[in-house]
Design a protein around this motif. Structure first.
Motif, PDB file in Angstrom:
ATOM      1  N   LEU A 254       0.827  -1.203   0.000  1.00 55.74           N
ATOM      2  CA  LEU A 254       0.000   0.000   0.000  1.00 55.74           C
ATOM      3  C   LEU A 254       0.862   1.254   0.000  1.00 55.74           C
ATOM      4  O   LEU A 254       0.549   2.230  -0.698  1.00 55.74           O
ATOM      5  N   ALA A 255       1.947   1.231   0.745  1.00 54.49           N
ATOM      6  CA  ALA A 255       2.838   2.394   0.804  1.00 54.49           C
ATOM      7  C   ALA A 255       3.454   2.672  -0.568  1.00 54.49           C
ATOM      8  O   ALA A 255       3.553   3.834  -0.985  1.00 54.49           O
ATOM      9  N   TRP A 256       3.875   1.629  -1.294  1.00 53.73           N
ATOM     10  CA  TRP A 256       4.463   1.820  -2.620  1.00 53.73           C
ATOM     11  C   TRP A 256       3.432   2.383  -3.603  1.00 53.73           C
ATOM     12  O   TRP A 256       3.729   3.321  -4.357  1.00 53.73           O
ATOM     13  N   VAL A 257       2.233   1.818  -3.617  1.00 56.71           N
ATOM     14  CA  VAL A 257       1.194   2.301  -4.533  1.00 56.71           C
ATOM     15  C   VAL A 257       0.797   3.733  -4.168  1.00 56.71           C
ATOM     16  O   VAL A 257       0.661   4.596  -5.042  1.00 56.71           O
ATOM     17  N   SER A 258       0.642   4.015  -2.890  1.00 58.15           N
ATOM     18  CA  SER A 258       0.297   5.366  -2.445  1.00 58.15           C
ATOM     19  C   SER A 258       1.387   6.356  -2.806  1.00 58.15           C
ATOM     20  O   SER A 258       1.095   7.484  -3.224  1.00 58.15           O
ATOM     21  N   ALA A 259       2.640   5.957  -2.643  1.00 59.04           N
ATOM     22  CA  ALA A 259       3.750   6.834  -3.015  1.00 59.04           C
ATOM     23  C   ALA A 259       3.700   7.155  -4.507  1.00 59.04           C
ATOM     24  O   ALA A 259       3.979   8.286  -4.917  1.00 59.04           O
ATOM     25  N   GLY A 260       3.326   6.179  -5.319  1.00 57.09           N
ATOM     26  CA  GLY A 260       3.203   6.426  -6.753  1.00 57.09           C
ATOM     27  C   GLY A 260       2.126   7.438  -7.070  1.00 57.09           C
ATOM     28  O   GLY A 260       2.345   8.386  -7.832  1.00 57.09           O
ATOM     29  N   VAL A 261       0.962   7.278  -6.481  1.00 55.72           N
ATOM     30  CA  VAL A 261      -0.152   8.186  -6.755  1.00 55.72           C
ATOM     31  C   VAL A 261       0.148   9.583  -6.214  1.00 55.72           C
ATOM     32  O   VAL A 261      -0.055  10.597  -6.906  1.00 55.72           O
ATOM     33  N   LEU A 262       0.625   9.660  -4.976  1.00 51.95           N
ATOM     34  CA  LEU A 262       0.927  10.965  -4.385  1.00 51.95           C
ATOM     35  C   LEU A 262       2.109  11.642  -5.076  1.00 51.95           C
ATOM     36  O   LEU A 262       2.115  12.861  -5.268  1.00 51.95           O
ATOM     37  N   GLY A 263       3.113  10.841  -5.467  1.00 49.75           N
ATOM     38  CA  GLY A 263       4.244  11.399  -6.204  1.00 49.75           C
ATOM     39  C   GLY A 263       3.808  11.959  -7.541  1.00 49.75           C
ATOM     40  O   GLY A 263       4.278  13.023  -7.970  1.00 49.75           O
ATOM     41  N   ASN A 264       2.906  11.270  -8.212  1.00 51.58           N
ATOM     42  CA  ASN A 264       2.379  11.767  -9.481  1.00 51.58           C
ATOM     43  C   ASN A 264       1.694  13.108  -9.275  1.00 51.58           C
ATOM     44  O   ASN A 264       1.934  14.061 -10.023  1.00 51.58           O
ATOM     45  N   ALA A 265       0.843  13.191  -8.271  1.00 52.18           N
ATOM     46  CA  ALA A 265       0.127  14.438  -8.006  1.00 52.18           C
ATOM     47  C   ALA A 265       1.083  15.576  -7.643  1.00 52.18           C
ATOM     48  O   ALA A 265       0.893  16.716  -8.054  1.00 52.18           O
ATOM     49  N   ALA A 266       2.123  15.267  -6.893  1.00 52.07           N
ATOM     50  CA  ALA A 266       3.057  16.309  -6.450  1.00 52.07           C
ATOM     51  C   ALA A 266       4.006  16.758  -7.550  1.00 52.07           C
ATOM     52  O   ALA A 266       4.426  17.920  -7.572  1.00 52.07           O
ATOM     53  N   LEU A 267       4.343  15.864  -8.469  1.00 52.07           N
ATOM     54  CA  LEU A 267       5.381  16.173  -9.449  1.00 52.07           C
ATOM     55  C   LEU A 267       4.873  16.472 -10.853  1.00 52.07           C
ATOM     56  O   LEU A 267       5.666  16.871 -11.709  1.00 52.07           O
TER      57      LEU A 267
ATOM     58  N   LEU B 130       6.668   7.484 -13.399  1.00 52.12           N
ATOM     59  CA  LEU B 130       7.090   7.256 -12.014  1.00 52.12           C
ATOM     60  C   LEU B 130       5.968   6.584 -11.221  1.00 52.12           C
ATOM     61  O   LEU B 130       6.211   5.633 -10.465  1.00 52.12           O
ATOM     62  N   CYS B 131       4.743   7.043 -11.409  1.00 53.04           N
ATOM     63  CA  CYS B 131       3.591   6.432 -10.738  1.00 53.04           C
ATOM     64  C   CYS B 131       3.482   4.958 -11.119  1.00 53.04           C
ATOM     65  O   CYS B 131       3.261   4.103 -10.263  1.00 53.04           O
ATOM     66  N   PHE B 132       3.667   4.667 -12.391  1.00 51.02           N
ATOM     67  CA  PHE B 132       3.595   3.289 -12.866  1.00 51.02           C
ATOM     68  C   PHE B 132       4.668   2.425 -12.211  1.00 51.02           C
ATOM     69  O   PHE B 132       4.386   1.328 -11.734  1.00 51.02           O
ATOM     70  N   VAL B 133       5.902   2.930 -12.172  1.00 55.39           N
ATOM     71  CA  VAL B 133       7.016   2.169 -11.589  1.00 55.39           C
ATOM     72  C   VAL B 133       6.731   1.838 -10.125  1.00 55.39           C
ATOM     73  O   VAL B 133       6.883   0.691  -9.689  1.00 55.39           O
ATOM     74  N   LEU B 134       6.307   2.832  -9.355  1.00 63.10           N
ATOM     75  CA  LEU B 134       6.073   2.618  -7.922  1.00 63.10           C
ATOM     76  C   LEU B 134       4.858   1.721  -7.682  1.00 63.10           C
ATOM     77  O   LEU B 134       4.880   0.851  -6.805  1.00 63.10           O
TER      78      LEU B 134
END
Length: 174
Positions: free
Chosen positions: A91-104, A116-120
């Motif tokens: 869950l942390a990896w998938v959440s990091a992908g979604v939140l990273g996408n939104a932030a970046l 990046l979202c896909f990779v995470l």
């Protein structure tokens, strides 16, 4: 004192809560639709038509779920697959992908942030299946796959549909 009928299955309360949650989401959607102007557009349909349609459909589904739960439970329910508890690392990896996408997305552009979202997310999904998270080679393959998925989507939206998405360059191709 329980409000569940005595002949209800043991899962009736959680199932009823799922239906109540759907009704609550429908109410929130309807509340949001109130703020959208209702001036009629093409063929008498205004911009608030679709939000009202979605909230009405969600309300029908929520009421139906509550009725199903209260009249004997969800029928023909398969036994749940997977672990008894959630995989918090995945869950942390998938959440990091979604939140990273939104932030970046506005900093590095649509294509790179989606890649990046896909990779995470893929890394998290692999972990949830009990597989190895991925080597450096696998991560590079995932990044290339993410870019091969995101780039045509970006071009379709920006070039064909003329919808502005954040790009990395001003040329509009990346």
């Amino acid at each position: 004192m329980s409000t569940i009928p005595p002949n209800s299955p043991p899962d009736a309360l959680p199932q009823t809560l799922i239906g109540a949650g759907a009704v609550l989401v429908a109410a929130v959607l309807a509340y949001g639709a109130l703020s959208i102007p209702s001036s009629a557009g093409y063929a008498g349909v205004g911009p608030n038509f679709l939000p009202w349609l979605v909230s009405a459909a969600m309300l029908v589904c929520g009421v139906w779920l509550i009725w199903e739960a209260r009249s004997g439970g969800f029928r023909d329910l398969e036994t749940a697959s997977g672990a008894a508890t959630g995989d918090w690392t995945a869950l942390a990896w998938v959440s990091a992908g979604v939140l990273g996408n939104a932030a970046l997305i506005t900093r590095i552009g649509f294509v790179l942030s989606c890649a990046l979202c896909f990779v995470l997310a893929v890394r998290g999904l692999r972990i949830s299946e009990g597989r190895a998270a991925g080597s450096v080679r696998q991560t590079l393959i995932d990044a290339a796959t993410g870019m091969l998925i995101a780039a045509p989507v970006f071009w379709m939206f920006s070039k064909v549909l003329a919808i502005n998405l954040p790009g990395l360059t001003s040329s509009g191709w990346l």
